[in-house]
Motif scaffolding. Structure first.
Motif, short mmCIF file in Angstrom:
data_model
loop_
_atom_site.label_atom_id
_atom_site.label_comp_id
_atom_site.label_asym_id
_atom_site.label_seq_id
_atom_site.Cartn_x
_atom_site.Cartn_y
_atom_site.Cartn_z
N HIS A 236 0.84 -1.20 0.00
CA HIS A 236 0.00 0.00 0.00
C HIS A 236 0.87 1.25 0.00
O HIS A 236 1.63 1.49 0.93
CB HIS A 236 -0.89 -0.04 1.24
CG HIS A 236 -1.86 1.08 1.34
ND1 HIS A 236 -2.07 1.78 2.51
CD2 HIS A 236 -2.72 1.62 0.43
CE1 HIS A 236 -3.00 2.69 2.32
NE2 HIS A 236 -3.41 2.62 1.07
N ARG A 237 0.79 2.02 -1.07
CA ARG A 237 1.63 3.21 -1.27
C ARG A 237 3.11 2.85 -1.18
O ARG A 237 3.94 3.69 -0.77
CB ARG A 237 1.28 4.32 -0.29
CG ARG A 237 -0.19 4.69 -0.27
CD ARG A 237 -0.47 5.89 0.63
NE ARG A 237 -1.84 5.88 1.12
CZ ARG A 237 -2.32 6.68 2.05
NH1 ARG A 237 -1.53 7.60 2.59
NH2 ARG A 237 -3.57 6.59 2.45
N PHE B 232 4.36 0.12 0.74
CA PHE B 232 4.57 -0.14 2.17
C PHE B 232 4.84 1.18 2.90
O PHE B 232 5.94 1.48 3.36
CB PHE B 232 5.73 -1.12 2.41
CG PHE B 232 5.46 -2.53 1.99
CD1 PHE B 232 4.24 -3.14 2.27
CD2 PHE B 232 6.42 -3.28 1.32
CE1 PHE B 232 3.98 -4.45 1.90
CE2 PHE B 232 6.16 -4.59 0.94
CZ PHE B 232 4.95 -5.18 1.23
N ARG B 233 3.78 1.97 3.05
CA ARG B 233 3.93 3.35 3.54
C ARG B 233 4.45 3.45 4.96
O ARG B 233 4.94 4.52 5.35
CB ARG B 233 2.59 4.08 3.45
CG ARG B 233 1.52 3.56 4.40
CD ARG B 233 0.31 4.48 4.40
NE ARG B 233 -0.69 3.98 5.34
CZ ARG B 233 -1.76 4.67 5.70
NH1 ARG B 233 -1.96 5.88 5.22
NH2 ARG B 233 -2.62 4.15 6.54
N ASP B 234 4.35 2.39 5.77
CA ASP B 234 4.89 2.46 7.13
C ASP B 234 6.31 1.94 7.23
O ASP B 234 6.87 1.86 8.33
CB ASP B 234 3.97 1.70 8.09
CG ASP B 234 2.69 2.47 8.37
OD1 ASP B 234 2.70 3.71 8.25
OD2 ASP B 234 1.67 1.84 8.71
N GLN C 240 5.93 7.17 1.71
CA GLN C 240 4.89 6.68 0.82
C GLN C 240 4.88 7.33 -0.56
O GLN C 240 5.17 8.50 -0.74
CB GLN C 240 3.53 6.90 1.48
CG GLN C 240 3.20 8.35 1.77
CD GLN C 240 1.81 8.50 2.35
OE1 GLN C 240 0.84 8.57 1.62
NE2 GLN C 240 1.72 8.51 3.68
N HIS D 168 -1.00 11.01 -2.58
CA HIS D 168 -2.27 10.56 -2.03
C HIS D 168 -3.23 11.69 -1.68
O HIS D 168 -4.41 11.65 -2.06
CB HIS D 168 -2.04 9.70 -0.79
CG HIS D 168 -3.32 9.25 -0.14
ND1 HIS D 168 -3.97 10.01 0.84
CD2 HIS D 168 -4.08 8.15 -0.33
CE1 HIS D 168 -5.07 9.38 1.21
NE2 HIS D 168 -5.16 8.25 0.53
N TRP E 221 -8.41 -4.03 1.83
CA TRP E 221 -7.53 -2.99 2.38
C TRP E 221 -8.08 -2.56 3.75
O TRP E 221 -9.26 -2.76 4.02
CB TRP E 221 -7.45 -1.79 1.44
CG TRP E 221 -8.79 -1.22 1.06
CD1 TRP E 221 -9.61 -1.61 0.05
CD2 TRP E 221 -9.49 -0.14 1.71
NE1 TRP E 221 -10.77 -0.86 0.03
CE2 TRP E 221 -10.72 0.05 1.03
CE3 TRP E 221 -9.20 0.68 2.81
CZ2 TRP E 221 -11.66 1.02 1.40
CZ3 TRP E 221 -10.13 1.66 3.18
CH2 TRP E 221 -11.35 1.82 2.48
N THR E 222 -7.25 -1.93 4.55
CA THR E 222 -5.79 -1.97 4.59
C THR E 222 -5.42 -2.88 5.75
O THR E 222 -5.88 -2.66 6.87
CB THR E 222 -5.19 -0.57 4.80
OG1 THR E 222 -5.63 0.33 3.80
CG2 THR E 222 -3.68 -0.62 4.80
N ASP F 244 -2.96 -4.24 8.47
CA ASP F 244 -1.78 -3.77 9.19
C ASP F 244 -1.19 -4.78 10.16
O ASP F 244 -0.09 -4.58 10.66
CB ASP F 244 -2.12 -2.49 9.97
CG ASP F 244 -2.20 -1.28 9.06
OD1 ASP F 244 -1.49 -1.25 8.05
OD2 ASP F 244 -2.98 -0.36 9.37
N ASP G 176 0.25 -2.17 4.69
CA ASP G 176 1.24 -1.13 4.94
C ASP G 176 2.61 -1.71 5.33
O ASP G 176 3.60 -0.99 5.32
CB ASP G 176 0.77 -0.20 6.06
CG ASP G 176 -0.35 0.73 5.60
OD1 ASP G 176 -0.43 1.01 4.39
OD2 ASP G 176 -1.15 1.15 6.46
N TYR G 177 2.63 -2.98 5.69
CA TYR G 177 3.86 -3.66 6.06
C TYR G 177 3.98 -4.95 5.25
O TYR G 177 2.96 -5.55 4.88
CB TYR G 177 3.85 -4.06 7.54
CG TYR G 177 3.79 -2.94 8.53
CD1 TYR G 177 4.96 -2.33 8.99
CD2 TYR G 177 2.57 -2.51 9.04
CE1 TYR G 177 4.90 -1.31 9.93
CE2 TYR G 177 2.51 -1.49 9.97
CZ TYR G 177 3.68 -0.89 10.42
OH TYR G 177 3.62 0.12 11.34
#
Length: 288
Positions: free
Chosen positions: A55-56, A58-60, A64, A97, A247-248, A250, A269-270
């Motif tokens: 997601h993005r 892996f934004r975390d 992102q 985003h 989604w999403t 985590d 995200d991970y």
């Protein structure tokens, strides 16, 4: 300092930039929607488990929607990568985003009212990474990774104009992609411009309405939120020949229900959200 050296990607050397591949694919023939080699033998309910979509990027783990995020997610073995695309005031298709620059960059203002020169120089989350163009991000991705290109906002363009520009870039830069959006008009425009491009409605409510949109547009997939996902939705989508990407996700706890319901993809995200959940799921089945 090289991009991403302060992130997990620093553990491996930067991948060489992907060279441009062949002549530009025609929009109606290039549905980058053909699946990656890692996906070819995986269908509904595969023993290998669901696809993991970064997601993005892996934004975390990475900043992102940046080139570093796409390169990093590719290195971490994401099956697919989700990115968001919007238009600047002068019609450049960029990967970002939010509606405004304020929260994610060192610039202020609406993306749709800001020229590309300023948007592309904006630093993302103090990372030294800047907002990239769609072309830059697709060039940075592993060529075997399927890209989920979410049409977020068309800015000053109509959705048809936006689709024409974005699909021209995607068809030139990526072998494998599909388009998703919360806005049914965005994916209608995609189908009008290039009928063979795969699409997926994104939704977190109004399941029946969005399944109707999927039928109308012969969508490849539906992308529901965890909050509306249930076994009936998965069963209905599969009976109609559609993938379900949720989604999403985590945590492994959040991965359990989609895996049990037979969802095809987890947008996360991970990385490694499925590692424990898949083992637990197999243990539950063995004990039943």
């Amino acid at each position: 300092m090289a991009r991403g050296t302060t992130y997990l990607a620093k553990r491996v050397s930067r991948r060489s930039m992907v060279k441009a591949t062949g002549a530009m694919l025609g929009l109606t023939a290039a549905s980058g929607t053909t699946t990656a080699r890692t996906e070819q033998n995986r269908g509904h309910g595969s023993r290998d488990g669901p696809y993991v979509t970064a997601h993005r990027g892996f934004r975390d783990v990475f900043p992102q929607n940046t080139v570093a995020a796409i390169e990093g997610a590719s290195r971490l073995g994401a099956d697919r990568i989700e990115i968001d695309v919007v238009a600047t005031s002068d019609g450049e298709i960029v990967v970002f985003h939010d509606e405004r620059l304020d929260d994610l960059t060192n610039e202020l203002g609406l993306v749709a009212e800001t020229p590309a020169e300023i948007v592309l120089d904006a630093e993302v989350l103090g990372s030294s990474e800047t907002v990239p163009t769609l072309a830059q991000v697709l060039k940075a991705a592993d060529p075997n990774v399927t890209m989920n290109i979410e049409f977020k906002a068309s800015g000053p363009l109509t959705w048809t104009e936006f689709a024409e520009r974005a699909l021209r870039i995607a068809s030139c830069k990526s072998k494998r992609f599909y388009v998703s959006s919360f806005d049914p008009d965005a994916i209608r425009a995609v189908k009008d411009v290039a009928p063979r491009i795969d699409v997926a409605p994104i939704f977190g409510r109004n399941v029946a309405e969005n399944l109707a949109v999927a039928r109308e547009l012969d969508a490849k997939a539906v992308n529901p939120s965890l909050g509306v996902l249930d076994a009936d939705l998965v069963e209905t989508a599969h009976a109609e020949g559609r993938e379900v990407n949720v989604w999403t996700v985590d945590t492994w706890r959040e991965a359990r229900d989609p895996i049990e319901f037979g969802a095809d993809g987890l947008i996360a995200d991970y990385p490694n959200m499925t590692t424990f959940a898949m083992g637990e799921s197999r243990g539950i089945r063995r004990n039943q």
